[in-house]
Design a protein around this motif. Structure first.
Motif, short mmCIF file in Angstrom:
data_model
loop_
_atom_site.label_atom_id
_atom_site.label_comp_id
_atom_site.label_asym_id
_atom_site.label_seq_id
_atom_site.Cartn_x
_atom_site.Cartn_y
_atom_site.Cartn_z
N ARG A 49 -20.26 -5.75 -6.28
CA ARG A 49 -20.28 -5.67 -4.82
C ARG A 49 -21.67 -6.09 -4.35
O ARG A 49 -22.62 -5.99 -5.12
CB ARG A 49 -19.94 -4.26 -4.36
N TYR A 79 -12.20 -12.82 -13.50
CA TYR A 79 -11.02 -12.62 -14.31
C TYR A 79 -11.04 -13.58 -15.49
O TYR A 79 -11.49 -14.72 -15.40
CB TYR A 79 -9.74 -12.85 -13.48
N PHE A 110 -11.92 -17.18 -14.04
CA PHE A 110 -11.80 -17.35 -12.59
C PHE A 110 -12.73 -16.38 -11.88
O PHE A 110 -12.69 -15.18 -12.15
CB PHE A 110 -10.38 -17.07 -12.11
N PHE A 125 -9.26 -16.96 -5.17
CA PHE A 125 -9.71 -17.35 -6.49
C PHE A 125 -10.43 -18.69 -6.46
O PHE A 125 -10.10 -19.58 -5.67
CB PHE A 125 -8.53 -17.45 -7.46
N GLY A 126 -11.41 -18.83 -7.36
CA GLY A 126 -12.00 -20.14 -7.61
C GLY A 126 -11.03 -20.99 -8.44
O GLY A 126 -9.95 -20.53 -8.83
N GLY A 134 -13.00 -10.92 -2.45
CA GLY A 134 -12.13 -10.12 -1.61
C GLY A 134 -12.97 -9.38 -0.60
O GLY A 134 -14.19 -9.40 -0.65
N GLY A 135 -12.30 -8.73 0.34
CA GLY A 135 -13.05 -8.02 1.38
C GLY A 135 -12.26 -6.89 1.97
O GLY A 135 -11.06 -6.75 1.73
N LEU A 136 -12.96 -6.08 2.74
CA LEU A 136 -12.34 -4.90 3.35
C LEU A 136 -11.27 -5.29 4.37
O LEU A 136 -10.36 -4.54 4.64
CB LEU A 136 -13.42 -4.05 4.02
N LEU A 161 -9.01 -8.50 -15.39
CA LEU A 161 -10.34 -8.26 -14.85
C LEU A 161 -11.35 -8.11 -15.96
O LEU A 161 -11.16 -7.35 -16.91
CB LEU A 161 -10.34 -7.00 -13.98
N THR A 202 -9.14 -7.75 4.25
CA THR A 202 -8.03 -8.54 3.71
C THR A 202 -7.53 -7.88 2.44
O THR A 202 -8.27 -7.20 1.75
CB THR A 202 -8.48 -9.99 3.42
N ASP A 203 -6.25 -8.06 2.15
CA ASP A 203 -5.68 -7.55 0.91
C ASP A 203 -5.83 -8.53 -0.24
O ASP A 203 -5.76 -8.16 -1.39
CB ASP A 203 -4.17 -7.29 1.10
N LYS A 204 -6.01 -9.79 0.11
CA LYS A 204 -5.91 -10.80 -0.93
C LYS A 204 -7.23 -11.06 -1.62
O LYS A 204 -8.30 -10.81 -1.09
CB LYS A 204 -5.39 -12.11 -0.34
N LEU A 205 -7.09 -11.58 -2.84
CA LEU A 205 -8.22 -12.16 -3.55
C LEU A 205 -8.14 -13.68 -3.41
O LEU A 205 -7.06 -14.25 -3.57
CB LEU A 205 -8.20 -11.78 -5.03
N ASP A 230 -16.83 -8.92 0.29
CA ASP A 230 -17.76 -7.92 -0.24
C ASP A 230 -17.31 -7.38 -1.59
O ASP A 230 -17.70 -6.28 -2.00
CB ASP A 230 -17.99 -6.79 0.77
N TYR A 231 -16.50 -8.15 -2.27
CA TYR A 231 -16.04 -7.73 -3.60
C TYR A 231 -15.84 -9.00 -4.40
O TYR A 231 -15.12 -9.91 -3.95
CB TYR A 231 -14.75 -6.95 -3.46
#
Lengths: 112, 114
Positions: A51, A36, A89, A102-103, A93-95, A46, A97-100, A31-32
């Protein structure tokens, strides 16, 4: 399900043209969605983020379009400039999980 | 403008040696991350750290890796016994919130394992 697919791998645009980079995701828990920009030898910075409660976000020459039903989002760079030449890139990300995630990146070259 | 800093910028080491990569996150940030980028490939998540403990880690982050916040300003990544495939650019990042807040990346440490 954790992948973010990005295309094209590389893009050559004339100065003043529009650059369009596309990304697709599978996990609806994301949801995010940030974009970059990375210059050679530097860390990702960034550029703009969105969202899923909006379908478009614009900041200056940069616009994110978001299609929730298709699970796709894209970056549009209007009036592309040589200084925009970099690798872009998308990420997700999401609520929960902490990680992003990447493509794979798009190398943009803008020629004068 | 506050920024994330990393040292060293380049590190060359022999296979099997230990390396410590150092990061100074933005001072009021609470969430810290390590990512890596193998040359020409995408940025991959390694680990996140919050409240003095690992909050999430990837499959890449095996027993050879560890993180530490030894004081109020530094955040380190240790690779105990480096392998050739650990050669990559390692980025530290920090944010004021979780993953839906902006993650600010440092300039990276280029690690070359010979």
């Amino acid at each position: 399900q954790q992948q973010v697919k990005q295309s094209p791998q590389s893009l050559i645009v004339q100065k003043g043209g529009i650059s369009i980079i596309n990304c697709a995701y599978e996990n609806t828990a994301f949801d995010y969605f940030p974009w970059y920009q990375q210059f050679p030898g530097k860390g990702p910075a960034l550029l703009i983020a969105i969202r899923p409660d909006v379908s478009e976000k614009k900041e200056g020459r940069f616009t994110i379009s978001f299609n929730k039903s298709a699970k796709q989002f894209s970056l549009h760079i209007m009036d592309s400039q040589p200084g925009d030449s970099a690798t872009y890139f998308c990420a997700a990300g999401g609520l929960n999980t902490d990680k992003l995630i990447f493509g794979t990146g798009t190398r943009l070259q803008v020629f004068p | 403008e506050p920024e994330v800093t990393q040292t060293p910028s380049h590190q060359v080491t022999q296979m099997g040696q230990e390396v410590i990569l150092r990061c100074v996150p933005i001072s009021n940030h609470l969430y810290f991350y390590w990512y890596r980028q193998i040359l020409g490939q995408k940025v991959e998540f390694l680990v996140s750290f919050y409240n003095n403990e690992i909050s999430e880690k990837s499959e890449i982050f095996d027993d050879q890796f560890s993180v530490e916040r030894p004081d109020g300003s530094n955040f380190t990544l240790k690779i105990r016994s480096t392998k050739l495939e650990d050669s990559a650019m390692y980025f530290c990042a920090s944010s004021s919130g979780g993953a839906t807040e902006t993650q600010y990346f440092g300039p990276g440490t280029r690690l070359l394992v010979l």
